[in-house]
Design a protein around this motif. Structure first.
Motif, PDB file in Angstrom:
ATOM      1  N   SER A 166     -23.239 -26.399  -5.702  1.00  0.00           N
ATOM      2  CA  SER A 166     -23.635 -26.911  -4.388  1.00  0.00           C
ATOM      3  C   SER A 166     -25.134 -27.152  -4.445  1.00  0.00           C
ATOM      4  O   SER A 166     -25.900 -26.227  -4.759  1.00  0.00           O
ATOM      5  CB  SER A 166     -23.306 -25.863  -3.318  1.00  0.00           C
ATOM      6  OG  SER A 166     -23.888 -26.230  -2.094  1.00  0.00           O
ATOM      7  N   GLY A 167     -25.550 -28.373  -4.184  1.00  0.00           N
ATOM      8  CA  GLY A 167     -26.957 -28.739  -4.388  1.00  0.00           C
ATOM      9  C   GLY A 167     -27.943 -27.715  -3.854  1.00  0.00           C
ATOM     10  O   GLY A 167     -28.798 -27.190  -4.589  1.00  0.00           O
ATOM     11  N   ASP A 315     -29.317 -26.872  10.270  1.00  0.00           N
ATOM     12  CA  ASP A 315     -28.603 -27.313   9.083  1.00  0.00           C
ATOM     13  C   ASP A 315     -27.684 -28.449   9.497  1.00  0.00           C
ATOM     14  O   ASP A 315     -27.767 -28.915  10.619  1.00  0.00           O
ATOM     15  CB  ASP A 315     -27.787 -26.146   8.527  1.00  0.00           C
ATOM     16  CG  ASP A 315     -28.453 -25.567   7.299  1.00  0.00           C
ATOM     17  OD1 ASP A 315     -29.238 -26.292   6.675  1.00  0.00           O
ATOM     18  OD2 ASP A 315     -28.169 -24.404   6.967  1.00  0.00           O
ATOM     19  N   ALA A 316     -26.760 -28.794   8.629  1.00  0.00           N
ATOM     20  CA  ALA A 316     -25.792 -29.822   9.003  1.00  0.00           C
ATOM     21  C   ALA A 316     -24.726 -29.186   9.888  1.00  0.00           C
ATOM     22  O   ALA A 316     -23.578 -29.012   9.496  1.00  0.00           O
ATOM     23  CB  ALA A 316     -25.176 -30.424   7.749  1.00  0.00           C
TER      24      ALA A 316
HETATM   25  O1  PMV Z   1     -25.805 -28.097  -0.675  1.00  0.00           O
HETATM   26  P1  PMV Z   1     -25.014 -29.001   0.222  1.00  0.00           P
HETATM   27  O2  PMV Z   1     -24.323 -30.090  -0.526  1.00  0.00           O
HETATM   28  O3  PMV Z   1     -24.089 -28.215   1.120  1.00  0.00           O
HETATM   29  O4  PMV Z   1     -26.035 -29.773   1.190  1.00  0.00           O
HETATM   30  C1  PMV Z   1     -26.781 -29.082   2.139  1.00  0.00           C
HETATM   31  C2  PMV Z   1     -27.658 -29.978   2.890  1.00  0.00           C
HETATM   32  C3  PMV Z   1     -28.455 -29.352   4.033  1.00  0.00           C
HETATM   33  O5  PMV Z   1     -28.134 -27.992   4.210  1.00  0.00           O
HETATM   34  C4  PMV Z   1     -28.138 -30.089   5.322  1.00  0.00           C
HETATM   35  C5  PMV Z   1     -29.949 -29.505   3.784  1.00  0.00           C
HETATM   36  C6  PMV Z   1     -30.534 -28.632   2.715  1.00  0.00           C
HETATM   37  O6  PMV Z   1     -31.474 -29.093   2.065  1.00  0.00           O
HETATM   38  O7  PMV Z   1     -30.105 -27.475   2.555  1.00  0.00           O
END
Ligand code: PMV
Length: 364
Positions: A166-167, A315-316
């Motif tokens: 997860s990025g 966050d999202a």
């Molecule tokens: O790691 P992911 O793919 O769940 O992306 C997270 C993206 C945000 O939380 C919205 C922003 C961030 O940089 O953490």
């Protein structure tokens, strides 16, 4: 590709078994990662504070392979209960990691994991969960091959592996703060893994608060994965990525000099930009709840009336993260109790703060 190593296989004559345990925290981005390409590579650099209370505790037990027919022989328990859906996802992740950790197909693996925060809290657990898993795998590699002592290289590899899961998880490997993504200001920055920010952070931020107001427990209607995907056709994408680069220049300066007001202004702008990008996607979507907006209004009023440097980020999802320095803690606590709890789901509020990062624990 980096870290591929076909030599990391076990001699079947030497049976191996043991247990490894890591606790790894979540993180909150001040400058958001939103939009990716290739194998989980970011479209813009991002920077986060590492949290402490919101964490995942993961134990990895390994031994001789039991189900020889399975490519990955894995049992997964969440809060002590088998979780088939998590097991399948994790086995898929491990399969994708075989070029990096070929020995994973030679072992029986059991993963026991739990979060310090309630599962239904609406807090993303992928950053803490994937970073804890990546740390366990790097420790396992070191246990089996003695080649990855706990140093910078260990952290880099753990961050790289966490990123593939997860990025945003790649930023949880470091205490206090982390930067992920190539940025001109910092030579060692890269899209491949995160780097530590602690040395570049003013002390005021190392004890910063990040309380989480749970506005809704509900699962998000659009996942982060889908959200990243929608950035590909977002007509504002290119200017967003350019804006993020400019904001990174500001943020690095703000972190260095300890300017809490400017940090807050930038964090709020980033949070609203993230949600504006969702509103502007095709199809558009809204993750904010009416109570998110009401709480934001209350925070703005409180700040205007008291001059206390309380700011928010998002966050999202609909939940608010409250950012403020230690010296404002009493005033903010009183304000949250008196004015903000009414906007939360069942008075749900998690008092969190910047923390020292993951810890290897003694397995029980
Ligand atoms: O790691 P992911 O793919 O769940 O992306 C997270 C993206 C945000 O939380 C919205 C922003 C961030 O940089 O953490």
């Amino acid at each position: 590709m980096a870290y591929h190593n076909p030599k990391l296989t076990l001699d079947p004559a030497h049976q191996q078994n043991g247990t490894i345990r890591w606790s790894s925290p979540s993180n909150i981005a001040l400058l958001k990662y939103w939009g990716k390409h290739g194998q989980q590579l970011p479209r813009n650099p991002s920077l986060s504070f590492t949290l402490s209370a919101a964490a995942t505790d993961t134990t990895l037990t390994y031994g001789p392979k039991q189900h020889l027919e399975a490519e990955i022989d894995l049992v997964f328990r969440f809060d002590g209960q088998p979780r088939e859906s998590f097991a399948e996802r994790t086995a898929g992740f491990f399969r994708s990691l075989l070029p990096i950790f070929p020995f994973l197909k030679q072992l029986h693996l059991e993963i026991d994991t739990s979060n310090s925060f309630p599962h239904s809290a609406g807090i993303a657990s992928s950053a803490s969960g994937m970073s804890a898993l990546a740390l366990c795998l790097c420790s396992l590699e070191h246990r089996l091959f003695g080649n990855l002592a706990a140093d910078e290289e260990f952290d880099r590899k753990a961050s790289y592996v966490a990123r593939l899961g997860s990025g945003s998880a790649c930023r949880s490997i470091y205490g206090y703060g982390a930067l992920w993504g190539k940025t001109g200001e910092i030579e060692s920055s890269t899209d491949e893994y995160a780097i530590p920010m602690e040395a570049l952070m003013h002390p005021v931020f190392k004890s910063y608060h990040n309380d989480i107001l749970i506005i809704s427990h509900s699962e998000k209607s659009v996942s982060s994965r889908a959200g990243h995907g929608l950035m590909e056709n977002n007509i504002y994408a290119a200017s967003r990525y350019q804006q993020a680069r400019q904001r990174m220049q500001d943020l690095l300066q703000i972190l260095r000099i300890g300017d809490v007001e400017r940090l807050g202004i930038l964090a709020e702008a980033e949070a609203l930009t993230l949600h504006a990008l969702m509103l502007q996607s095709a199809p558009p979507y809204i993750l904010l709840e009416p109570n998110t907006v009401a709480a934001i209004q209350a925070i703005h009023d409180f700040r205007a009336n008291t001059k206390v440097p309380l700011y928010f980020t998002l966050d999202a999802g609909p939940n608010l993260h409250l950012l403020y320095p230690e010296e404002s803690a009493l005033a903010v606590r009183e304000f949250v109790r008196a004015e903000l709890l009414r906007f939360t789901a069942e008075q749900h509020y998690i008092a969190d703060r910047v923390g020292a990062g993951p810890a290897e624990l003694v397995a029980e």
